[in-house]
Motif scaffolding. Sequence first.
Motif: not given
Length: 450
Positions: A143-150, A157-161, A170-172, A193-194
């Motif tokens: 699930s995390l890989r499917e939602r990752a932005l590249r 990364h992911w869409p951190y609010g 976001p950093i933590e 990449e991360m």
Amino acid sequence: SLSRLIALGVLNGEEIREVLDVVESGLRYLGDHRYDAFQRWLQGRELTDSLAATYRPSSVEVHFYYLRSFYQNGEVLASTQGNYDNTYLRKYEIQRRLLPYWKLLGDRLDATWPDRKLYEQALIAIAFVWDESPNRAEEVMISLRERALRKDELGMHWPYGRGYRWYELPIETHTRLMEAFLVNGASQEELDEMRLWLLQNKRTNRWSSTKSTAAAIYALLQNGSDWLSQPNVVSVNLPNASRDRWSIELAYAQNRAEAGTGYYRMSLPAESVSSDLATVELTNSGSSVAWGAMYWQFTEDIDQVQADADGPLAMQRKLFRRVNTDRGERIEPITQATELRTGDRIRVQLVVTSDRDMDFVHLKDRRAAGLEPTEQLSGYRYRSGLGFYFNPTDLAVNFFFDQLPRGTHTLEYDLFVTQEGDFSNGLSQVQCMYAPEFGAYSAGGRIEVE
């Protein structure tokens, strides 16, 4: 923190024994506390399947499951990067009376993880591995890989609010996700990449607390390939220019590069700059990340300046005349044919677009000499979901942003026409103070007041 000291291998034998003594007391206390809380929830009832299905673990329990699973398996301790004598690596098994609760906790986290924030999902994916439940962990990782932005420049990364709760930082959150990918056997490419996103975030943002800074440094040390040990391998070439014109200056700058970061700067005087220097080739033959900037300085009439919006920051500036009609007020775009008179009211519209979150951004909007802002007092403003410090001066209006979120933002303020004449309309510029190479400007042309 104690667990990370163990994983980093910075303790000697005596220190690790003292730390594990503290850990043992802490785990015993946590076990007793969770057992009492579990008994209060049961209220003397029998733990049936239907009753278990109503249980939703709290955020505190997610952390308990994450921490406790690290110490319940001696192989997890032994697999950390610490170079210890195995006699110090103890196995802290779950207390027998706590086993029904522990099974319930794992089952319910497996059922409810999709509804949780990214931070908690990362903790759960890590704990499943340590608790010897790799199939459960794999579901979370898919699930995390499917939602990752590249994105090549920004990494993975992911869409951190933005928020103020512990699971909204976001950093933590990103560092926990890096840990989850590491323990779940992510590829070297994913880990790098991360790490790239983390470093790019630092270019334009501050790590606002010691907690986030420590988490980021720990993640950079634990994940990915070793970038710091690699030499500066970025080669520079100007194929259309004679090497005699630039090779000596470049070699001198590279030899004086800053230790660790490899930063250097090369400048050419105006008489050495010509069109054959317009093409620059950069080649990074190593695996470490590298970035830089090239720019030239020159003078030009403001009327001839073209708008620049090719970069992470972009800006558009538009002027409108406010007109009162029988149907109410309307605004008209100001063009070359617009006839302005003293007393007219002008609406300035600034549209700022950023492709990433940025901290400490300054926007300076210069105005024509015959115009004056309707707002004369400086102060903090909050408009359209964006907070900034508004500062009108004799020359320009300044906007200072502590935080400029990713996206498109529209800023507006009004001016009065106070003088007749033909005026240059000024130059607007926006720039990130953390990364000065990220900036944009917009020219205003000329306005004529009759």
